[in-house]
Design an enzyme around this catalytic site. Structure first.
Site: not given
Ligand code: TZP
Ligand code: MG
Length: 211
Positions: A111, A40, A140
């Site tokens: 998602s 990603r 994010k």
């Molecule tokens: N989609 C929803 S939350 C997220 C993504 C890509 C980020 C998750 O990262 P982390 O650091 O595990 O909270």
């Protein structure tokens, strides 16, 4: 893919890693026992062009070496070009129908945040759905507000066999709650990228049982 592949789903791009080379972090995570990986590469400092592709290929090569599925976030063209194991898309990407048409049998993760989105994902034979952010996340920038585990529990009770991975702010302190709510697995960025001991973190996260 089987449900166990979702158990500890590591997501990473070069912007998520600050103190060490990202490939070193990925290799340590693979050695320690992650079960799936998502490439990603996002954000203002994301790699582009040839550097982007080379980095993706290097991640894919490592995943192959450890027999772990290599999933590409969003970029269908890259996933097809590299022959990735799968693609993960959000609701802002192409409609699920278009993606399924383009990728054929490749793994598809979607998602979802609403029941309608779950139904559409199922209609196009998504292999798993991602639900979150469950908890607050800083990884994010456009994340929706944390949902807690309620929606996850609802989806699990309505679709007992649907492979679900939970995401967002999940770490050693709260992963148990998420498994209890019905997730087959957890998807994490910072829990691994910011860990001072990746091996310990991965071992702890993979040993958590639903109850
Ligand atoms: N989609 C929803 S939350 C997220 C993504 C890509 C980020 C998750 O990262 P982390 O650091 O595990 O909270
Ligand atoms: Mg997306």
């Amino acid at each position: 893919m089987n449900n166990h592949d979702l158990k500890l789903y590591f997501i990473m791009g070069s912007a998520n890693v600050h103190k060490r080379p990202p490939l070193e972090v990925l290799e340590e995570a693979l050695q320690s026992g992650i079960t799936m990986f998502q490439f990603r590469e996002k954000g203002p400092d994301a790699l582009t062009g040839q550097a982007y592709e080379i980095f993706a290929q290097s991640c894919q090569k490592l995943c192959k070496q450890y027999h772990i599925p290599f999933i590409v976030n969003d970029d269908i063209e890259l996933a097809l070009k590299l022959g990735a194991d799968g693609i993960h898309i959000g609701q802002d990407d192409f409609p699920v129908a278009v993606i399924r048409e383009k990728i054929g049998d490749m793994l598809l993760g979607v998602s979802v945040h609403t029941k309608d989105e779950v139904h559409t994902a199922l209609q196009y034979a998504a292999d798993y759905v991602g639900i979150g952010p469950i908890f607050a996340t800083t990884s994010k920038s456009d994340a929706k507000p944390p949902s807690g585990t309620e929606f996850l529990q609802q989806v699990r009770s309505e679709h007992p066999d649907l492979p679900i991975v939970a995401i967002g702010g999940i770490d050693e302190s709260n992963a148990q709650l998420v498994f209890k709510a019905g997730a087959h697995g957890i998807a994490v960025i910072s829990a691994i990228c910011e860990s001072v001991n990746i091996k310990d973190t991965v071992l702890t996260l993979t040993s958590i049982q639903p109850s």
